[in-house]
Design an enzyme around this catalytic site. Structure first.
Site, short mmCIF file in Angstrom:
data_model
loop_
_atom_site.label_atom_id
_atom_site.label_comp_id
_atom_site.label_asym_id
_atom_site.label_seq_id
_atom_site.Cartn_x
_atom_site.Cartn_y
_atom_site.Cartn_z
N CYS A 170 -7.71 -6.13 6.70
CA CYS A 170 -8.07 -4.85 6.10
C CYS A 170 -8.94 -5.07 4.87
O CYS A 170 -8.43 -5.39 3.79
CB CYS A 170 -6.81 -4.06 5.74
SG CYS A 170 -7.17 -2.49 4.92
N CYS A 193 -8.24 -2.73 1.95
CA CYS A 193 -6.97 -3.02 1.26
C CYS A 193 -7.13 -4.19 0.30
O CYS A 193 -6.63 -4.15 -0.83
CB CYS A 193 -5.88 -3.40 2.25
SG CYS A 193 -5.62 -2.25 3.59
N ASP A 194 -7.82 -5.24 0.73
CA ASP A 194 -7.79 -6.51 0.01
C ASP A 194 -9.13 -6.94 -0.57
O ASP A 194 -9.20 -7.95 -1.28
CB ASP A 194 -7.29 -7.62 0.95
CG ASP A 194 -5.91 -7.31 1.52
OD1 ASP A 194 -5.11 -6.71 0.79
OD2 ASP A 194 -5.65 -7.65 2.69
#
Length: 302
Positions: free
Chosen positions: A132, A135-136
Site C-alpha cells: 500500500c 499507507c507507507d
C-alpha cells in the site's frame, strides 16, 4: 434468525446494507477489520466515481459508512471461518466459535493483495515490503524504492511515490503495461521513474529493514542488484473466499461464479463486489452489485 448476514463492509457490503435496511430486512454486517471501507480506504484518490472526482478514498469510504450508520445498520466485528446451507436456513461460523443463523447470506468480502513469493518477502513485510503506497509512502521520502507491477495500481503507486521519493524503479515482467493510457503517459513524463521491463524480483534483502533487491531479467537471465529502502508490490488481487470453498461454485482463480444479480449456485447465498466473477472491478460496480443483490434477496425471501 436473521433475514440477511452480510459478510464484508467495503462499497458492495455497505451499499447492500443501505438497501437492506430500507427494505426493512433484519440484517447484520460482519467485518473482520477494525474499520469499514475495503480497498478504497488505502486509495489516495478516487477519480472515476460519478459526481465526486478527485475524492480521497478514505473520505469516500467514511461517507459510505456514515450512510449505513444513519440508517442504524448493525455491525459486528468478526472473522468468518465457514458458511453452510442447512436447507431451510444458512449458518455463518465466526473464528471465536459463534454461529449465526440466517435465511440468506451475502458474500461481499472483496479481494486481497497477491504476494510475489520472493525470498525475503515474508520476513521483511512491514519493514520495507509494502502492499500500500498511500499507507507507507511517507516513510520513504527522499529514498529509492521499487514498485512491482504493470496495472493501474502499480503505475498509480509509482506516480504517488515519485512525489516524495528520490528514485522510483518500476519493475514489470513484460515490456507493456495493462494500465490506462493516461497513467502510462504520466509515468513516461515523470523524470524520477525508471521503467525496468522484463525483470522479476528474485530476492529481497536486509537486516531488519529492506536494503536491496535482486532482479532477474527473464529474457537474458541476467541479475541486477538495486540498493533501495523499500519495495511496493502491486501484482494483482486474489478473492477472499476461503471460507466458502465447497459451498458455492468458483472459477479457477477462486472468484464466486455469479452474474449481476448476485445469485450463486447455492440457494440463499448471494455475492456482490470484487469477490464475484466480473469484467470490471471498480467502486461503481461494487455499489451496483450491492443494490442488485438485495433485489435478488428480497425476491428469494418473498
Amino acid at each position: 434468525m436473521y433475514d440477511l448476514v452480510i459478510i464484508g463492509s467495503g462499497p458492495a457490503g455497505l451499499s447492500a446494507a443501505v438497501y437492506a435496511k430500507r427494505a426493512m430486512l433484519d440484517v447484520v454486517v460482519l467485518e473482520k477489520e477494525a474499520f469499514s471501507g475495503g480497498q478504497i480506504v488505502n486509495t489516495e484518490q478516487v477519480d472515476n466515481y460519478l459526481g465526486l472526482p478527485g475524492t480521497n478514498g478514505y473520505d469516500l469510504a467514511m461517507k459510505f459508512k456514515e450512510h449505513a450508520d444513519a440508517l442504524e445498520v448493525p455491525f459486528k466485528e468478526g472473522d468468518v471461518t465457514a458458511i453452510a446451507d442447512q436447507g431451510d436456513y444458512r449458518t455463518v461460523e465466526l473464528e471465536d466459535g459463534e454461529i449465526l443463523e440466517t435465511k440468506t447470506i451475502l458474500i461481499a468480502t472483496g479481494a486481497k493483495h497477491k504476494h510475489l513469493g520472493a525470498d525475503g518477502e515474508e520476513e521483511l513485510m512491514g519493514a520495507g515490503v509494502s502492499y500500500c503506497a498511500t499507507c507507507d509512502g511517507a516513510f520513504f521520502r527522499n529514498k529509492d524504492v521499487v514498485v512491482v507491477g504493470g496495472g493501474d495500481v502499480a503505475l498509480g503507486d509509482a506516480l504517488y511515490l515519485a512525489k516524495g521519493c528520490r528514485k522510483v524503479y518500476l519493475v514489470h515482467r513484460r515490456d507493456g503495461f495493462r494500465a490506462a493510457k493516461v497513467l502510462q503517459e504520466k509515468v513516461e513524463q515523470t523524470g524520477n521513474i525508471e521503467f525496468l521491463p522484463f525483470y522479476e524480483v528474485a530476492g529481497i534483502h536486509g537486516e531488519g529493514m529492506v536494503s536491496s533487491v535482486t532482479l532477474l531479467q527473464n529474457q537474458t537471465k541476467e541479475e541486477k542488484e538495486l540498493e533501495v529502502s523499500g519495495i511496493f508490490v502491486a501484482v494483482g488481487m486474489e478473492p477472499e473466499t476461503g471460507f466458502a470453498k465447497g459451498v458455492v461454485d468458483m472459477d479457477q482463480a477462486g472468484y464466486i461464479v455469479a452474474d449481476e444479480t448476485g445469485v450463486t449456485s447455492t440457494k440463499g447465498i448471494f455475492v456482490a463486489g470484487d469477490v464475484r466473477t466480473k469484467a470490471l472491478r471498480q467502486v461503481a460496480t461494487a455499489v451496483s452489485d450491492g443494490a442488485n443483490a438485495i433485489t435478488s434477496i428480497e425476491k428469494f425471501l418473498e
